[in-house]
Design an enzyme around this catalytic site. Structure first.
Site, PDB file in Angstrom:
ATOM      1  N   ALA A  91      12.978  19.731  -3.010  1.00 19.41           N
ATOM      2  CA  ALA A  91      14.143  19.018  -2.480  1.00 19.41           C
ATOM      3  C   ALA A  91      15.458  19.628  -2.969  1.00 19.41           C
ATOM      4  CB  ALA A  91      14.089  17.545  -2.889  1.00 19.41           C
TER       5      ALA A  91
ATOM      6  N   LYS B 137       6.071   1.939  12.651  1.00 17.52           N
ATOM      7  CA  LYS B 137       5.932   2.312  14.070  1.00 17.52           C
ATOM      8  C   LYS B 137       6.224   1.160  14.997  1.00 17.52           C
ATOM      9  CE  LYS B 137       2.051   1.443  11.840  1.00 17.52           C
ATOM     10  NZ  LYS B 137       0.931   2.046  11.202  1.00 17.52           N
TER      11      LYS B 137
ATOM     12  N   GLU C 256      -3.272  -2.933   9.489  1.00 15.38           N
ATOM     13  CA  GLU C 256      -1.964  -3.577   9.525  1.00 15.38           C
ATOM     14  C   GLU C 256      -2.065  -4.984   8.934  1.00 15.38           C
ATOM     15  OE1 GLU C 256       0.923  -1.883  10.703  1.00 15.38           O
ATOM     16  OE2 GLU C 256      -0.621  -0.405  10.365  1.00 15.38           O
TER      17      GLU C 256
ATOM     18  N   LYS D  50       2.350   4.053  18.360  1.00 14.75           N
ATOM     19  CA  LYS D  50       2.410   5.477  17.994  1.00 14.75           C
ATOM     20  C   LYS D  50       2.465   6.354  19.236  1.00 14.75           C
ATOM     21  CE  LYS D  50      -0.202   4.502  13.799  1.00 14.75           C
ATOM     22  NZ  LYS D  50      -1.566   4.280  13.302  1.00 14.75           N
TER      23      LYS D  50
ATOM     24  N   GLY E  25      -6.816  -0.462   2.557  1.00 13.56           N
ATOM     25  CA  GLY E  25      -5.374  -0.377   2.833  1.00 13.56           C
ATOM     26  C   GLY E  25      -5.050   0.307   4.145  1.00 13.56           C
TER      27      GLY E  25
ATOM     28  N   GLU F 143       8.408  10.141  10.022  1.00  6.91           N
ATOM     29  CA  GLU F 143       7.159  10.927  10.061  1.00  6.91           C
ATOM     30  C   GLU F 143       5.925  10.083   9.741  1.00  6.91           C
ATOM     31  OE1 GLU F 143       6.643  14.584  10.686  1.00  6.91           O
ATOM     32  OE2 GLU F 143       4.870  13.380  11.096  1.00  6.91           O
TER      33      GLU F 143
ATOM     34  N   THR G  81       0.839  -1.207   0.000  1.00  8.65           N
ATOM     35  CA  THR G  81       0.000   0.000   0.000  1.00  8.65           C
ATOM     36  C   THR G  81       0.875   1.259   0.000  1.00  8.65           C
ATOM     37  OG1 THR G  81      -1.725  -1.165   1.223  1.00  8.65           O
ATOM     38  CG2 THR G  81      -1.787   1.237   1.293  1.00  8.65           C
TER      39      THR G  81
ATOM     40  N   GLY H  26      -3.580   4.941   4.771  1.00 11.73           N
ATOM     41  CA  GLY H  26      -3.825   4.838   3.335  1.00 11.73           C
ATOM     42  C   GLY H  26      -2.609   5.249   2.519  1.00 11.73           C
TER      43      GLY H  26
ATOM     44  N   ASP I 183      -1.288  -1.016  17.710  1.00 12.64           N
ATOM     45  CA  ASP I 183      -0.755  -0.037  16.755  1.00 12.64           C
ATOM     46  C   ASP I 183      -0.827   1.380  17.343  1.00 12.64           C
ATOM     47  OD1 ASP I 183      -0.022   0.726  13.842  1.00 12.64           O
ATOM     48  OD2 ASP I 183      -1.814   1.916  14.262  1.00 12.64           O
TER      49      ASP I 183
HETATM   50  P1  NDP Z   1       1.729  -3.972   2.908  1.00 17.65           P
HETATM   51  O1  NDP Z   1       1.483  -5.274   3.564  1.00 17.65           O
HETATM   52  O2  NDP Z   1       0.734  -3.444   1.956  1.00 17.65           O
HETATM   53  O3  NDP Z   1       3.145  -3.996   2.169  1.00 17.65           O
HETATM   54  C1  NDP Z   1       4.268  -4.619   2.702  1.00 17.65           C
HETATM   55  C2  NDP Z   1       5.286  -4.783   1.585  1.00 17.65           C
HETATM   56  O4  NDP Z   1       6.459  -5.387   2.134  1.00 17.65           O
HETATM   57  C3  NDP Z   1       4.813  -5.676   0.439  1.00 17.65           C
HETATM   58  O5  NDP Z   1       5.164  -5.086  -0.779  1.00 17.65           O
HETATM   59  C4  NDP Z   1       5.587  -6.979   0.653  1.00 17.65           C
HETATM   60  O6  NDP Z   1       5.893  -7.656  -0.567  1.00 17.65           O
HETATM   61  C5  NDP Z   1       6.867  -6.431   1.248  1.00 17.65           C
HETATM   62  N1  NDP Z   1       7.610  -7.423   1.996  1.00 17.65           N
HETATM   63  C6  NDP Z   1       7.172  -8.298   2.917  1.00 17.65           C
HETATM   64  N2  NDP Z   1       8.191  -9.043   3.349  1.00 17.65           N
HETATM   65  C7  NDP Z   1       9.285  -8.638   2.695  1.00 17.65           C
HETATM   66  C8  NDP Z   1      10.654  -9.015   2.674  1.00 17.65           C
HETATM   67  N3  NDP Z   1      11.081 -10.006   3.470  1.00 17.65           N
HETATM   68  N4  NDP Z   1      11.510  -8.368   1.863  1.00 17.65           N
HETATM   69  C9  NDP Z   1      11.080  -7.379   1.064  1.00 17.65           C
HETATM   70  N5  NDP Z   1       9.796  -6.962   1.015  1.00 17.65           N
HETATM   71  C10 NDP Z   1       8.925  -7.592   1.829  1.00 17.65           C
HETATM   72  O7  NDP Z   1       1.994  -2.916   4.096  1.00 17.65           O
HETATM   73  P2  NDP Z   1       1.769  -1.348   4.081  1.00 17.65           P
HETATM   74  O8  NDP Z   1       2.305  -0.772   2.841  1.00 17.65           O
HETATM   75  O9  NDP Z   1       0.376  -1.070   4.492  1.00 17.65           O
HETATM   76  O10 NDP Z   1       2.677  -0.913   5.331  1.00 17.65           O
HETATM   77  C11 NDP Z   1       4.071  -0.793   5.218  1.00 17.65           C
HETATM   78  C12 NDP Z   1       4.593  -0.119   6.483  1.00 17.65           C
HETATM   79  O11 NDP Z   1       4.002   1.161   6.610  1.00 17.65           O
HETATM   80  C13 NDP Z   1       4.259  -0.859   7.789  1.00 17.65           C
HETATM   81  O12 NDP Z   1       5.302  -0.656   8.706  1.00 17.65           O
HETATM   82  C14 NDP Z   1       2.995  -0.144   8.271  1.00 17.65           C
HETATM   83  O13 NDP Z   1       2.815  -0.240   9.660  1.00 17.65           O
HETATM   84  C15 NDP Z   1       3.326   1.267   7.867  1.00 17.65           C
HETATM   85  N6  NDP Z   1       2.205   2.154   7.698  1.00 17.65           N
HETATM   86  C16 NDP Z   1       1.131   1.787   6.948  1.00 17.65           C
HETATM   87  C17 NDP Z   1       0.087   2.658   6.734  1.00 17.65           C
HETATM   88  C18 NDP Z   1      -1.109   2.295   5.933  1.00 17.65           C
HETATM   89  O14 NDP Z   1      -2.067   3.085   5.909  1.00 17.65           O
HETATM   90  N7  NDP Z   1      -1.132   1.153   5.247  1.00 17.65           N
HETATM   91  C19 NDP Z   1       0.096   3.998   7.336  1.00 17.65           C
HETATM   92  C20 NDP Z   1       1.294   4.309   8.102  1.00 17.65           C
HETATM   93  C21 NDP Z   1       2.291   3.407   8.272  1.00 17.65           C
HETATM   94  P3  NDP Z   1       4.739  -8.260  -1.518  1.00 17.65           P
HETATM   95  O15 NDP Z   1       3.938  -7.090  -1.984  1.00 17.65           O
HETATM   96  O16 NDP Z   1       5.480  -8.901  -2.633  1.00 17.65           O
HETATM   97  O17 NDP Z   1       3.963  -9.208  -0.674  1.00 17.65           O
HETATM   98  N1  HSE Z   2      -3.136   0.515  10.492  1.00 17.44           N
HETATM   99  C1  HSE Z   2      -2.831   1.883  10.750  1.00 17.44           C
HETATM  100  C2  HSE Z   2      -4.108   2.615  11.090  1.00 17.44           C
HETATM  101  C3  HSE Z   2      -2.167   2.495   9.550  1.00 17.44           C
HETATM  102  O1  HSE Z   2      -5.195   2.091  10.809  1.00 17.44           O
HETATM  103  O2  HSE Z   2      -4.027   3.700  11.649  1.00 17.44           O
HETATM  104  C4  HSE Z   2      -1.672   3.892   9.807  1.00 17.44           C
HETATM  105  O3  HSE Z   2      -0.625   3.890  10.726  1.00 17.44           O
END
Ligand code: NDP
Ligand code: HSE
Length: 430
Positions: A35, A108, A193, A208, A190, A132, A15, A305, A204
């Site tokens: 930047a 986080k 977690e 934070k 999206g 951030e 995501t 998101g 979660d």
């Molecule tokens: P997703 O599950 O959507 O994405 C995780 C990604 O990590 C995927 O692309 C996955 O690969 C990849 N991945 C998993 N294992 C490995 C590995 N061993 N090596 C390399 N890549 C790997 O998570 P999010 O994007 O939602 O979240 C990512 C981070 O951001 C987390 O720490 C989350 O807490 C944080 N976050 C998320 C928010 C949200 O709204 N979603 C908001 C704020 C923070 P593949 O796609 O191939 O499975």
């Molecule tokens: N899973 C988290 C939430 C993503 O719903 O707030 C943003 O950190």
């Protein structure tokens, strides 16, 4: 925009990772201007190389092992968007900082568990550690505390820190929808977690809260001291009772620092309908913080998101490109104080207590006796003739008093034959 590009190694294309690729493509010129140089993803890693992520990955090298990103000569900055407190994310973070390269992360869980170690590693190599996006998605609350409120003593902060829970609670409130149904929608959008239990059980938000408390109070991140209760036991009837009493249910993180120590709690609260947090709906987050000179600051915006979180990640990258960086937790890691956990039971306030009881003679007297014996004074008691779980709902609002008395009253009722379900209580936000 000319100038040598800032070259990014991107771990995670889910995501948030795909959101970052999209933002850097769509706003390339604007970002380069801000930047002072272009920002370009040169290499990426995820689990599945073949998956269509809806973004253009042409011209980006692939690494099967994310840790390899840290060692590449053509990577200036590593962005970690894999997730998880340990495992590949932590291995990559350690390797990046050990290589003396800046690390930008939205993780986080990792920062709450290992932030102090990583901050020390970053300082040892004189390289930035930026997070951030880890708190409140697109809301610049870390920058707000670290920079905007830097001149103030801060003792108190509270807010809505989990978009998934706020989305669920406000949908249940607006549409009377079922918990599981709304959670599935939050996952599809999206917000949730990888393990949605982290969202709905308050973990979660606890991650934070520990990061915000550290930034605000100059203490070490102390996630282990956070008392976390999520929204799993909030039922539609609680939301309806709260509304009838003039409140909305919100999952709040609350942190205070004082002579009693550091208090950190995540818990569903009743928020008066006139309070700004009662009007924060959907995946929006909001954090209120009180400074001794600035007064109350309220940071609010999209808390989860792809777009909002990518916005925060790229803001960090722009700061790295401009050299606008400092200690990860606002103070050098060794200057952060080790705070004792405060005893939450000594807090005073009003509370909402919900019981589901058998509809028979003497039950209300038993409840009233438990409250009396524990020293709880009842302000309002409502009994609905509506069956819930085969019982009758009793909702109580207490007068102000120590929280430990409410806990003691519930302890007295524990195991009572009159109860049909486990009681629950929520603090009422003053
Ligand atoms: P997703 O599950 O959507 O994405 C995780 C990604 O990590 C995927 O692309 C996955 O690969 C990849 N991945 C998993 N294992 C490995 C590995 N061993 N090596 C390399 N890549 C790997 O998570 P999010 O994007 O939602 O979240 C990512 C981070 O951001 C987390 O720490 C989350 O807490 C944080 N976050 C998320 C928010 C949200 O709204 N979603 C908001 C704020 C923070 P593949 O796609 O191939 O499975
Ligand atoms: N899973 C988290 C939430 C993503 O719903 O707030 C943003 O950190």
């Amino acid at each position: 925009m000319s100038g040598e590009p800032l070259r990014i190694g991107l771990a995670g294309l889910g995501t948030v990772g795909a959101g970052v690729v999209r933002l850097l493509a769509d706003n390339a010129e604007l970002v380069a201007q801000r930047a002072g140089r272009p920002i370009r993803v040169v290499a990426a890693s995820a689990r599945d190389r073949t998956r269509d992520r809806g973004v253009d990955l042409s011209g980006i090298d692939w690494e099967d092992d994310a840790t390899a990103l840290a060692a590449r000569d053509d990577v200036d900055v590593v962005v970690e968007l894999v997730g998880g407190s340990d495992g590949p994310a932590l291995t990559l973070a350690r390797a990046t900082l050990a290589a003396g390269k800046p690390l930008v992360t939205a993780n986080k869980a990792m920062m709450a568990h290992h932030g102090l170690e990583l901050a020390r590693a970053a300082e040892a190599r004189g390289t930035p550690l930026m997070f951030e996006a880890a708190v409140a998605g697109g809301v610049p609350v870390i920058k707000g505390l670290r920079e905007g409120a830097a001149a103030n003593r801060l003792h108190h902060l509270f807010g809505i820190l989990n978009g998934t829970c706020n989305f669920i609670l406000s949908r249940m409130e607006a549409d009377g929808r079922d918990f599981a149904d709304v959670l599935a929608e939050a996952q599809a959008l999206g917000y949730a977690e990888a393990d949605p239990g982290f969202d709905i059980d308050g973990v979660d938000a606890g991650h934070k809260l520990a990061l915000l408390a550290s930034l605000a109070f100059g203490t070490r991140p102390a996630f282990g001291q956070v008392e976390a209760t999520g929204i799993r036991h909030v039922i539609a009837a609680d939301i309806a009772e709260a509304a009838a009493l003039g409140y909305r249910v919100r999952l709040l993180g609350v942190a205070e620092s004082g002579a009693q120590g550091l208090f950190q709690r995540v818990h569903p609260h009743l928020v008066p309908v006139g309070h700004p947090l009662a009007h924060v709906t959907g995946s929006t987050n909001a954090v209120a913080v009180d400074g001794d000179f600035v007064g109350r600051l309220l940071f609010q915006g999209a808390g989860a998101g792809a777009g909002p979180t990518a916005s925060a990640v790229v803001a960090d990258l722009i700061d790295v490109a401009r050299g606008r960086t400092g200690p990860a937790f606002a103070l050098p890691a060794d200057a952060l104080a080790a705070a004792e956990a405060a005893d939450g039971g000594e807090r005073r306030g009003r509370a909402y207590v919900r019981l589901i009881v058998q509809d028979r003679v003497g039950v209300l007297a038993e409840i009233a006796a438990a409250m009396r014996d524990a020293g709880v004074s009842i302000e309002t008691l409502v009994q609905r003739g509506v069956a819930a779980d085969g019982g009758v709902l009793v909702a109580i609002v207490t007068h102000e008093g120590p929280e430990r008395c409410v806990a003691a009253a519930l302890e007295r009722l524990h195991g009572s034959q009159s109860l049909v379900a486990t009681p629950m209580w929520m603090p009422i936000l003053a």
